[in-house]
Design a protein around this motif. Structure first.
Motif, PDB file in Angstrom:
ATOM      1  N   VAL A 145      -8.777 -24.636 -40.317  1.00  0.00           N
ATOM      2  CA  VAL A 145      -8.338 -25.952 -40.796  1.00  0.00           C
ATOM      3  C   VAL A 145      -7.467 -25.788 -42.037  1.00  0.00           C
ATOM      4  O   VAL A 145      -6.399 -26.400 -42.143  1.00  0.00           O
ATOM      5  CB  VAL A 145      -9.547 -26.865 -41.106  1.00  0.00           C
ATOM      6  CG1 VAL A 145      -9.085 -28.149 -41.794  1.00  0.00           C
ATOM      7  CG2 VAL A 145     -10.301 -27.211 -39.824  1.00  0.00           C
ATOM      8  N   ILE A 146      -7.922 -24.965 -42.966  1.00  0.00           N
ATOM      9  CA  ILE A 146      -7.149 -24.712 -44.189  1.00  0.00           C
ATOM     10  C   ILE A 146      -5.785 -24.125 -43.841  1.00  0.00           C
ATOM     11  O   ILE A 146      -4.754 -24.512 -44.409  1.00  0.00           O
ATOM     12  CB  ILE A 146      -7.916 -23.770 -45.143  1.00  0.00           C
ATOM     13  CG1 ILE A 146      -9.232 -24.415 -45.595  1.00  0.00           C
ATOM     14  CG2 ILE A 146      -7.058 -23.412 -46.354  1.00  0.00           C
ATOM     15  CD1 ILE A 146      -9.068 -25.729 -46.308  1.00  0.00           C
ATOM     16  N   TRP A 147      -5.769 -23.168 -42.917  1.00  0.00           N
ATOM     17  CA  TRP A 147      -4.512 -22.532 -42.514  1.00  0.00           C
ATOM     18  C   TRP A 147      -3.542 -23.557 -41.932  1.00  0.00           C
ATOM     19  O   TRP A 147      -2.361 -23.558 -42.274  1.00  0.00           O
ATOM     20  CB  TRP A 147      -4.784 -21.430 -41.504  1.00  0.00           C
ATOM     21  CG  TRP A 147      -3.531 -20.870 -40.903  1.00  0.00           C
ATOM     22  CD1 TRP A 147      -2.930 -21.231 -39.733  1.00  0.00           C
ATOM     23  CD2 TRP A 147      -2.695 -19.855 -41.475  1.00  0.00           C
ATOM     24  NE1 TRP A 147      -1.780 -20.514 -39.525  1.00  0.00           N
ATOM     25  CE2 TRP A 147      -1.613 -19.652 -40.580  1.00  0.00           C
ATOM     26  CE3 TRP A 147      -2.761 -19.092 -42.636  1.00  0.00           C
ATOM     27  CZ2 TRP A 147      -0.605 -18.723 -40.830  1.00  0.00           C
ATOM     28  CZ3 TRP A 147      -1.756 -18.167 -42.874  1.00  0.00           C
ATOM     29  CH2 TRP A 147      -0.699 -17.988 -41.991  1.00  0.00           C
ATOM     30  N   ARG A 148      -4.041 -24.391 -41.038  1.00  0.00           N
ATOM     31  CA  ARG A 148      -3.164 -25.368 -40.373  1.00  0.00           C
ATOM     32  C   ARG A 148      -2.593 -26.383 -41.353  1.00  0.00           C
ATOM     33  O   ARG A 148      -1.505 -26.898 -41.139  1.00  0.00           O
ATOM     34  CB  ARG A 148      -3.922 -26.069 -39.235  1.00  0.00           C
ATOM     35  CG  ARG A 148      -4.106 -25.166 -38.038  1.00  0.00           C
ATOM     36  CD  ARG A 148      -4.589 -25.884 -36.826  1.00  0.00           C
ATOM     37  NE  ARG A 148      -4.564 -24.990 -35.672  1.00  0.00           N
ATOM     38  CZ  ARG A 148      -5.180 -25.239 -34.530  1.00  0.00           C
ATOM     39  NH1 ARG A 148      -5.870 -26.366 -34.369  1.00  0.00           N
ATOM     40  NH2 ARG A 148      -5.102 -24.375 -33.528  1.00  0.00           N
ATOM     41  N   LEU A 149      -3.321 -26.663 -42.409  1.00  0.00           N
ATOM     42  CA  LEU A 149      -2.788 -27.540 -43.449  1.00  0.00           C
ATOM     43  C   LEU A 149      -1.826 -26.784 -44.367  1.00  0.00           C
ATOM     44  O   LEU A 149      -0.759 -27.289 -44.724  1.00  0.00           O
ATOM     45  CB  LEU A 149      -3.928 -28.125 -44.285  1.00  0.00           C
ATOM     46  CG  LEU A 149      -4.739 -29.261 -43.672  1.00  0.00           C
ATOM     47  CD1 LEU A 149      -5.963 -29.542 -44.522  1.00  0.00           C
ATOM     48  CD2 LEU A 149      -3.891 -30.516 -43.532  1.00  0.00           C
ATOM     49  N   PHE A 150      -2.202 -25.565 -44.730  1.00  0.00           N
ATOM     50  CA  PHE A 150      -1.437 -24.806 -45.721  1.00  0.00           C
ATOM     51  C   PHE A 150      -0.077 -24.361 -45.197  1.00  0.00           C
ATOM     52  O   PHE A 150       0.950 -24.544 -45.882  1.00  0.00           O
ATOM     53  CB  PHE A 150      -2.252 -23.587 -46.173  1.00  0.00           C
ATOM     54  CG  PHE A 150      -1.467 -22.596 -46.966  1.00  0.00           C
ATOM     55  CD1 PHE A 150      -1.175 -22.829 -48.305  1.00  0.00           C
ATOM     56  CD2 PHE A 150      -0.994 -21.422 -46.370  1.00  0.00           C
ATOM     57  CE1 PHE A 150      -0.433 -21.915 -49.044  1.00  0.00           C
ATOM     58  CE2 PHE A 150      -0.252 -20.504 -47.110  1.00  0.00           C
ATOM     59  CZ  PHE A 150       0.026 -20.750 -48.442  1.00  0.00           C
TER      60      PHE A 150
ATOM     61  N   SER B   9      -7.215 -30.000 -35.391  1.00  0.00           N
ATOM     62  CA  SER B   9      -8.012 -28.905 -35.947  1.00  0.00           C
ATOM     63  C   SER B   9      -9.436 -28.939 -35.390  1.00  0.00           C
ATOM     64  O   SER B   9      -9.875 -29.968 -34.860  1.00  0.00           O
ATOM     65  CB  SER B   9      -8.040 -29.012 -37.476  1.00  0.00           C
ATOM     66  OG  SER B   9      -6.723 -28.957 -38.005  1.00  0.00           O
TER      67      SER B   9
ATOM     68  N   PHE C 177     -13.473 -23.451 -40.565  1.00  0.00           N
ATOM     69  CA  PHE C 177     -13.048 -23.963 -41.871  1.00  0.00           C
ATOM     70  C   PHE C 177     -11.736 -23.319 -42.300  1.00  0.00           C
ATOM     71  O   PHE C 177     -10.805 -24.005 -42.738  1.00  0.00           O
ATOM     72  CB  PHE C 177     -14.137 -23.701 -42.914  1.00  0.00           C
ATOM     73  CG  PHE C 177     -13.738 -24.092 -44.314  1.00  0.00           C
ATOM     74  CD1 PHE C 177     -13.719 -25.428 -44.694  1.00  0.00           C
ATOM     75  CD2 PHE C 177     -13.371 -23.122 -45.242  1.00  0.00           C
ATOM     76  CE1 PHE C 177     -13.336 -25.800 -45.978  1.00  0.00           C
ATOM     77  CE2 PHE C 177     -12.999 -23.479 -46.531  1.00  0.00           C
ATOM     78  CZ  PHE C 177     -12.979 -24.819 -46.886  1.00  0.00           C
ATOM     79  N   LEU C 178     -11.638 -22.005 -42.172  1.00  0.00           N
ATOM     80  CA  LEU C 178     -10.412 -21.320 -42.575  1.00  0.00           C
ATOM     81  C   LEU C 178      -9.240 -21.685 -41.664  1.00  0.00           C
ATOM     82  O   LEU C 178      -8.094 -21.737 -42.121  1.00  0.00           O
ATOM     83  CB  LEU C 178     -10.630 -19.805 -42.576  1.00  0.00           C
ATOM     84  CG  LEU C 178     -11.444 -19.268 -43.760  1.00  0.00           C
ATOM     85  CD1 LEU C 178     -11.584 -17.748 -43.669  1.00  0.00           C
ATOM     86  CD2 LEU C 178     -10.801 -19.648 -45.085  1.00  0.00           C
TER      87      LEU C 178
END
Length: 328
Positions: free
Chosen positions: A300-305, A24, A297-298
């Motif tokens: 990173v969140i997307w790749r985790l979610f 990320s 930031f978004l």
């Protein structure tokens, strides 16, 4: 009867989250920190659970457990390539070449254009397990350890200059971590009582030395300073083992992380597909137009979610649990 140890599932859960974060847009120092231990962690855990098999059984079992998910992921990437195209490949020939060659980094010497992404690990772990069974079959005791050190060292050296398709050298160079993991199970090392603060300080010191000497990259067979890299991976493994014991006492955290650990293979494969055909960059370019810190930031969140969300629902399908050998 085999009883699953939730502590190691928690460790794998932490490891798979770290792997995604390592892919990320985070600060370089944070990514370097992750790379000092996240890939060795999975080889160490695999070694911990090694049980002797004959060579033929090992090849059959590990082909089924590791290469079937690998080729399934490749098949989905090819399917999506025909529908959407890809900025990673200029032709169908490149897609097939990537599937066979399996380069996990664009910084590999030779053949780096045949990039396959994070699932290089599945090929490498397959070879690591096969080589380990061969060495374990024909050598014991001190001779076995010397053989592993020699094969690991030679493979690490050659891997810095050449890339052998299917990540053979990457797998062979990881033998040292696999053996250490096995030694952990057959000894009482993990049960040593150490001051937690002292353990954290030792781990941080070794991580700092490892980053300073050049952050380790197993996919490139790059080890800035081999002894420090190994000690760093061992110390973080030990630290995560103790931390996971503590986290296991919290029902909610334990349940979440151990679930991620159990489905980590599925998460890896979905994450790999997302790296090639990520929806968020497309949505961002067409609708949100976020840049700078907000956009990163978004992402990173997307790749985790996304991989966790899809895995949570896909694992309810029997065909998925069969293909990925998942027990939840």
């Amino acid at each position: 009867m085999f009883v699953r140890n939730p502590v190691f599932d928690i460790m794998k859960g932490i490891g798979i989250v770290a792997m995604i974060l390592g892919h990320s847009p985070l600060p370089h120092v944070f990514i370097s920190f992750i790379f000092t231990w996240h890939m060795p962690l999975f080889f160490l855990i695999s070694g911990f659970f090694f049980h002797p098999l004959n060579i033929k059984e090992s090849i059959k079992k590990n082909f089924r457990a590791l290469l079937v998910p690998y080729f399934l992921t490749i098949f989905i990437i090819i399917f999506l390539y025909f529908i959407f195209g890809s900025s990673h490949y200029s032709s169908f020939k490149d897609v097939l070449g990537a599937a066979i060659i399996g380069a996990g980094s664009r910084n590999l010497p030779m053949l780096q254009n045949y990039f396959v992404g994070a699932i290089w690990f599945l090929q490498a772990l397959f070879w690591c397990k096969v080589f380990y069974v061969v060495i374990d079959t024909y050598s014991t005791g001190f001779l076995k350890i010397i053989s592993i050190l020699i094969v690991s060292s030679i493979s690490m050296y050659l891997g810095a200059f050449f890339f052998v398709p299917t990540n053979l050298l990457q797998g062979a160079s990881a033998l040292i971590f696999f053996e250490i993991g096995y030694q952990f199970r057959t000894s009482s090392f993990l049960e040593l009582r150490l001051n937690h603060l002292l353990l954290v300080l030792i781990s941080l010191l070794l991580i700092a030395f490892s980053i300073h000497s050049g952050s380790m990259s197993m996919v490139r067979c790059f080890y800035g300073f081999y002894p420090i890299n190994i000690l760093c991976a061992i110390s973080v493994f030990f630290l995560l083992y103790k931390l996971s014991h503590l986290l296991n006492s919290n029902e909610i955290i334990s349940k979440c992380l151990s679930f991620l650990g159990k489905i980590s293979l599925l998460i890896l494969c979905i994450h790999n597909i997302d790296l090639f055909f990520g929806v968020f960059p497309l949505l961002n370019n067409n609708f949100f137009h976020l840049t700078g810190v907000e956009g990163k930031f978004l992402l990173v969140i997307w790749r985790l979610f996304l991989p966790v969300f899809l895995s949570y629902y896909l694992v309810k399908l029997r065909i998925i649990t069969e293909l990925f050998k998942i027990k939840v």
